[in-house]
Motif scaffolding. Structure first.
Motif, PDB file in Angstrom:
ATOM      1  N   LYS A  13      37.993  46.167  32.302  1.00 53.30           N
ATOM      2  CA  LYS A  13      37.848  47.422  31.559  1.00 53.30           C
ATOM      3  C   LYS A  13      36.739  47.307  30.519  1.00 53.30           C
ATOM      4  N   GLU A  14      36.746  46.213  29.770  1.00 55.57           N
ATOM      5  CA  GLU A  14      35.705  46.017  28.754  1.00 55.57           C
ATOM      6  C   GLU A  14      34.338  45.823  29.391  1.00 55.57           C
ATOM      7  N   ALA A  15      34.287  45.125  30.525  1.00 55.34           N
ATOM      8  CA  ALA A  15      33.010  44.890  31.209  1.00 55.34           C
ATOM      9  C   ALA A  15      32.401  46.203  31.699  1.00 55.34           C
ATOM     10  N   THR A  16      33.218  47.097  32.243  1.00 58.46           N
ATOM     11  CA  THR A  16      32.673  48.369  32.707  1.00 58.46           C
ATOM     12  C   THR A  16      32.204  49.221  31.527  1.00 58.46           C
ATOM     13  N   LEU A  17      32.919  49.156  30.412  1.00 54.80           N
ATOM     14  CA  LEU A  17      32.470  49.885  29.222  1.00 54.80           C
ATOM     15  C   LEU A  17      31.136  49.330  28.716  1.00 54.80           C
ATOM     16  N   LEU A  18      31.003  48.002  28.730  1.00 57.06           N
ATOM     17  CA  LEU A  18      29.740  47.389  28.313  1.00 57.06           C
ATOM     18  C   LEU A  18      28.614  47.771  29.269  1.00 57.06           C
ATOM     19  N   ALA A  19      28.918  47.818  30.550  1.00 54.75           N
ATOM     20  CA  ALA A  19      27.895  48.190  31.539  1.00 54.75           C
ATOM     21  C   ALA A  19      27.414  49.617  31.299  1.00 54.75           C
ATOM     22  N   GLU A  20      28.335  50.513  31.010  1.00 61.41           N
ATOM     23  CA  GLU A  20      27.955  51.905  30.732  1.00 61.41           C
ATOM     24  C   GLU A  20      27.180  52.001  29.421  1.00 61.41           C
ATOM     25  N   LYS A  21      27.626  51.258  28.424  1.00 59.74           N
ATOM     26  CA  LYS A  21      26.938  51.261  27.136  1.00 59.74           C
ATOM     27  C   LYS A  21      25.506  50.754  27.295  1.00 59.74           C
ATOM     28  N   GLN A  22      25.343  49.749  28.155  1.00 59.10           N
ATOM     29  CA  GLN A  22      24.029  49.143  28.379  1.00 59.10           C
ATOM     30  C   GLN A  22      23.031  50.152  28.958  1.00 59.10           C
ATOM     31  N   LEU A  23      23.514  51.151  29.663  1.00 56.96           N
ATOM     32  CA  LEU A  23      22.624  52.181  30.209  1.00 56.96           C
ATOM     33  C   LEU A  23      22.067  53.087  29.116  1.00 56.96           C
ATOM     34  N   LEU A  35      29.083  40.066  29.341  1.00 57.41           N
ATOM     35  CA  LEU A  35      28.999  40.915  30.531  1.00 57.41           C
ATOM     36  C   LEU A  35      28.453  40.116  31.711  1.00 57.41           C
ATOM     37  N   GLN A  36      27.393  39.355  31.495  1.00 49.96           N
ATOM     38  CA  GLN A  36      26.818  38.558  32.581  1.00 49.96           C
ATOM     39  C   GLN A  36      27.818  37.527  33.106  1.00 49.96           C
ATOM     40  N   PHE A  37      28.559  36.904  32.210  1.00 44.36           N
ATOM     41  CA  PHE A  37      29.563  35.938  32.631  1.00 44.36           C
ATOM     42  C   PHE A  37      30.633  36.624  33.476  1.00 44.36           C
ATOM     43  N   HIS A  38      31.091  37.772  33.024  1.00 43.29           N
ATOM     44  CA  HIS A  38      32.112  38.501  33.770  1.00 43.29           C
ATOM     45  C   HIS A  38      31.588  38.893  35.147  1.00 43.29           C
ATOM     46  N   LEU A  39      30.360  39.398  35.197  1.00 45.13           N
ATOM     47  CA  LEU A  39      29.786  39.827  36.477  1.00 45.13           C
ATOM     48  C   LEU A  39      29.578  38.643  37.418  1.00 45.13           C
ATOM     49  N   PHE A  40      29.419  37.453  36.873  1.00 44.52           N
ATOM     50  CA  PHE A  40      29.242  36.261  37.692  1.00 44.52           C
ATOM     51  C   PHE A  40      30.470  36.011  38.570  1.00 44.52           C
ATOM     52  N   TYR A  41      31.664  36.250  38.023  1.00 45.60           N
ATOM     53  CA  TYR A  41      32.871  35.931  38.783  1.00 45.60           C
ATOM     54  C   TYR A  41      33.631  37.154  39.305  1.00 45.60           C
ATOM     55  N   CYS A  42      33.250  38.362  38.950  1.00 49.30           N
ATOM     56  CA  CYS A  42      34.005  39.553  39.375  1.00 49.30           C
ATOM     57  C   CYS A  42      33.156  40.427  40.288  1.00 49.30           C
ATOM     58  N   HIS A  43      33.414  40.356  41.573  1.00 48.04           N
ATOM     59  CA  HIS A  43      32.603  41.154  42.495  1.00 48.04           C
ATOM     60  C   HIS A  43      32.922  42.643  42.407  1.00 48.04           C
TER      61      HIS A  43
END
Length: 87
Positions: A13-23, A35-43
Motif C-alpha cells: 500500500k505504501e509502495a503504490t502511494l510512493l509510486a503515485e507520488k513520484q509521478l 520504493l526501489q527495494f520494495h519493487l525489487f522483491y514485489c512483482h
C-alpha cells in the motif's frame, strides 16, 4: 536523522502511494530507496508501477495534444498499454 522502518521497507500500500507520488513530485532519498527495494522483491507492485507510468505518460500526451477521448483513442490506449506490459 531518524527514518521510520515503514519508509525503508514499505508495504504494498505504501509502495503504490510512493509510486503515485513520484509521478507528481520528487521523492526523498529514503523514499526512493524504500520504493526501489520494495519493487525489487514485489512483482505485483512492479506491474502496478509500470501500468501507472504508462497511463500517466498517455494522459500527459493527451493534455499536450488536446486530444479528445473517443472510442478510437481508448482502443489505441489499450493497445499501447498492452504492448508496454509485454516488455
Amino acid at each position: 536523522m531518524q527514518h521510520h522502518l515503514h519508509t525503508l521497507l514499505p508495504c504494498c500500500k505504501e509502495a503504490t502511494l510512493l509510486a503515485e507520488k513520484q509521478l507528481q513530485q520528487p521523492l526523498s532519498r529514503w523514499q526512493r530507496i524504500g520504493l526501489q527495494f520494495h519493487l525489487f522483491y514485489c512483482h505485483f507492485c512492479r506491474r502496478y508501477v509500470k501500468q501507472s507510468r504508462a497511463i500517466d505518460a498517455h494522459m500527459r500526451w493527451m493534455a499536450a495534444e488536446d486530444a479528445a477521448l473517443d472510442e478510437s483513442v481508448k482502443r489505441q490506449w489499450e493497445v499501447m498499454i498492452a504492448a508496454e506490459m509485454e516488455k
